[in-house]
Design an enzyme around this catalytic site. Structure first.
Site, mmCIF file in Angstrom:
data_model
loop_
_atom_site.group_PDB
_atom_site.id
_atom_site.type_symbol
_atom_site.label_atom_id
_atom_site.label_comp_id
_atom_site.label_asym_id
_atom_site.label_seq_id
_atom_site.Cartn_x
_atom_site.Cartn_y
_atom_site.Cartn_z
ATOM 1 N N LYS A 7 5.090 -50.648 -28.023
ATOM 2 C CA LYS A 7 5.190 -50.809 -26.572
ATOM 3 C C LYS A 7 4.962 -52.271 -26.188
ATOM 4 C CE LYS A 7 3.403 -46.261 -25.217
ATOM 5 N NZ LYS A 7 4.552 -45.802 -24.437
ATOM 6 N N ARG B 14 5.667 -35.325 -28.475
ATOM 7 C CA ARG B 14 6.427 -34.097 -28.742
ATOM 8 C C ARG B 14 6.314 -33.683 -30.207
ATOM 9 N NH1 ARG B 14 11.786 -36.884 -26.443
ATOM 10 N NH2 ARG B 14 10.188 -37.964 -25.240
HETATM 11 N N1 BES Z 1 2.543 -41.689 -23.814
HETATM 12 C C1 BES Z 1 3.857 -42.056 -23.517
HETATM 13 C C2 BES Z 1 4.287 -41.657 -22.113
HETATM 14 C C3 BES Z 1 3.550 -42.291 -20.965
HETATM 15 C C4 BES Z 1 4.040 -43.426 -20.353
HETATM 16 C C5 BES Z 1 2.415 -41.705 -20.455
HETATM 17 C C6 BES Z 1 3.364 -43.970 -19.277
HETATM 18 C C7 BES Z 1 1.757 -42.242 -19.371
HETATM 19 C C8 BES Z 1 2.228 -43.377 -18.780
HETATM 20 C C9 BES Z 1 4.834 -41.396 -24.498
HETATM 21 O O1 BES Z 1 4.343 -41.205 -25.778
HETATM 22 C C10 BES Z 1 6.017 -42.302 -24.603
HETATM 23 O O2 BES Z 1 5.843 -43.417 -24.980
HETATM 24 N N2 BES Z 1 7.184 -41.788 -24.252
HETATM 25 C C11 BES Z 1 8.372 -42.546 -24.280
HETATM 26 C C12 BES Z 1 9.496 -41.653 -24.738
HETATM 27 C C13 BES Z 1 10.774 -42.392 -25.038
HETATM 28 C C14 BES Z 1 10.599 -43.289 -26.228
HETATM 29 C C15 BES Z 1 11.865 -41.382 -25.294
HETATM 30 C C16 BES Z 1 8.636 -43.081 -22.874
HETATM 31 O O3 BES Z 1 8.365 -42.370 -21.909
HETATM 32 O O4 BES Z 1 9.086 -44.202 -22.748
HETATM 33 ZN ZN ZN Z 2 4.537 -42.891 -27.043
#
Ligand code: BES
Ligand code: ZN
Ligand code: ZN
Length: 521
Positions: free
Chosen positions: A293, A367
């Protein structure tokens, strides 16, 4: 050093000190006492301002001085606005009067919540914080005709995560003003303490709140409740034996060992009654892994165990309140980190049910954990399975912090969740589980499933839900995407800025409602 959780619970126990009345009576006259009173918004044609029952009682004690000074000191108090009076009465040197909004407020069908309860929570929270800032340690609170909402406002409002700071907020003990509604007040204390525990766990830094630590805290807290509750902290070896390959693939990217926390609460008079199973995503830190990230804001990913925190805290609350229901909680806990053994984009992993998953984005890790935990949940002959997860940024884009997104195959569950959210003010909103989205995760070059949708950004919350659906065969399942409600800036006026612990109270209320509805249809 005082164990941090002992400290937070001591604090909240202190907040709900009506259980310790005899003890507090001894020390009550020594400290300074504050009083919180509500006042309704004045209708134009009305001449007299409308105090609550408790307000009227206090006004009689001070020979009408409250009403008099309130009228003369300025315009009618708007909702959530307060004014403070000193020296009206010997017992309460400081009295905060706070606006409750319209006396006629009730269920608002456009907002899908009970506005009256929300107004009480907000007003009481504002007033209690004002007295806390004045370093007043004993506060009596007007129940405002709904002692549960008043207690929730008081405790949620006063909570602050300052465990690791030298300078801490003053501990404030609150209790209802007058002897009525003690039971409802206590229920509000339990509901709010549950949410505050989730806030505490989510806010705590990831180097403190590891999977092992998280499980330890629940072992300790639930252990105190005795016979109806069992806790199992499942080790890495157990997870391997269960062939939870998707969960393990995420965990192996970190030096911190994974844990699957399993909680059983048997509160139903019929021990054979089918349990309600809660599952919560427990990523104690989500760096994204190899699909790392951006660094800005990454610290918030310490709260990526919000699903685990809210479902486990809701079960703790249900057990404290001795709700007549059987509950099971499952929390797969690990870190998502990018070490040399971490998942790489394109890797294929095998879930507990044998399905293979191509991991095209290592940041879509929630997931993967949930896939295995959901498979495991199917072994308990559940009456319903409900999972909560900070799953997608897309959920935040869709609804922001207004409501938790609910994806469900069951209108029975949906109705109960919606009603629970309307009562707690921590709302839910139904989202689609169309086949349209399923098609986007069942097409994969190398495996049965892909962990990201074909059109990656479009409908991200819906494709994530469609992915989870591939691991569900029960007729009553709901997935709660809580990413949008994870933290609070100032949207929920009765909580300070920080991790929100939402929707713990809605899950508790939902369990309460399910304990009264034995008929799943
Ligand atoms: N934990 C994150 C989602 C999240 C983002 C929670 C902001 C709370 C605040 C999750 O694991 C994630 O990173 N999801 C990705 C999925 C994508 C790569 C398909 C996302 O939402 O960008
Ligand atoms: Zn994530
Ligand atoms: Zn995550």
């Amino acid at each position: 050093m005082l164990h941090p959780i002992r400290c937070v619970l001591q604090r909240s126990l202190h907040h709900g000190s009506c259980r310790r009345l005899s003890l507090s009576a001894q020390c009550y006259n020594t400290g300074r006492k504050g009083l919180v009173l509500g006042v309704y918004e004045k209708n134009k044609e009305e001449e007299n301002l409308v105090l609550t029952q408790a307000g009227d009682r206090f006004d009689a004690i001070v020979s009408g001085k409250l009403r008099d000074q309130l009228t003369r000191s300025g315009p009618s108090l708007k909702k959530g606005k307060s004014r403070i009076f000193y020296g009206l009465n010997e017992e309460f040197p400081s009295v905060v009067v706070v606006g409750l909004g319209k006396e006629s407020a009730g269920f608002n069908q456009h907002e899908v919540w009970n506005e009256r309860k929300e107004n009480i929570r907000t007003a009481v929270s504002v007033a209690c914080r004002q007295l806390q800032d004045m370093e007043i340690e004993q506060v009596e609170v007007d129940p405002c005709g709904d002692a549960q909402a008043a207690a929730e406002g008081a405790l949620l409002g006063l909570f602050e995560y300052d465990e690791l700071k030298k300078k801490k907020k003053k501990l404030v003990s609150t209790r209802p003003y007058g002897s009525q509604e003690a039971e409802a007040w206590q229920k509000g204390v339990s509901y709010a303490e549950g949410q505050n525990l989730a806030r505490y766990l989510m806010e705590a830094p990831a180097n403190y709140m590891t999977p092992t630590k998280f499980a330890q805290i629940f072992e300790e807290q639930l252990g105190k409740l005795g016979g109806d509750v069992k806790v199992f902290t499942r080790s890495k070896q157990w997870i391997e034996e269960q062939q939870m390959g998707a969960f393990l693939s995420v965990a192996k990217g970190s030096d911190e060992p994974p844990v699957l926390l399993e909680i059983h609460y048997s509160g139903s008079p019929d021990p054979k009654e089918q349990p309600l199973v809660f599952v919560g995503k427990g990523v104690t830190f989500d760096s994204g892994g190899i699909s790392i990230k951006p660094s800005s804001g990454m610290d918030a990913m310490r709260a990526d165990m919000g699903g685990a925190a809210t479902v486990s805290s809701a079960i703790l609350t249900a057990a404290t309140l001795k709700l007549p229901i059987n509950l099971i909680g499952l929390a797969p806990l690990c870190e998502n980190m990018p070490n040399g053994r971490a998942n790489k984009p394109g890797d294929v992993v095998r879930a507990k049910n044998g399905k293979t998953i191509q991991v095209d984005n290592t940041d879509a890790e929630g997931r993967l954990l949930l896939a295995d935990a959901l498979c495991y949940a199917h072994g308990f002959n559940a009456r319903a399975i409900v999972n909560a997860a900070t799953l997608t940024g897309a959920m935040d884009v869709a609804l922001g912090s207004a409501a938790t997104g609910v994806f469900t195959n069951s209108s029975w569950l949906w109705t109960h969740l919606q009603e629970a959210g309307a009562v707690t003010g921590d709302r839910v909103w139904r989202m689609p589980l169309f086949e349209h989205y399923s098609k986007q995760v069942t097409e994969s070059a190398l495996a049965d499933l892909n962990n990201v949708g074909k059109y990656s950004r479009s409908g991200g919350a819906c494709t994530a839900a469609a992915f989870l659906k591939q691991f569900v065969t029960v007729p009553h399942w709901a997935h709660l995407d809580i990413a949008g409600v994870m933290s609070n800036k100032d949207e929920v006026p009765y909580m300070r800025k920080g991790m929100a612990g939402r929707p713990t109270r809605t899950l508790t209320e939902f369990a309460d409602r399910l304990s009264k509805d034995k008929n799943p249809s």
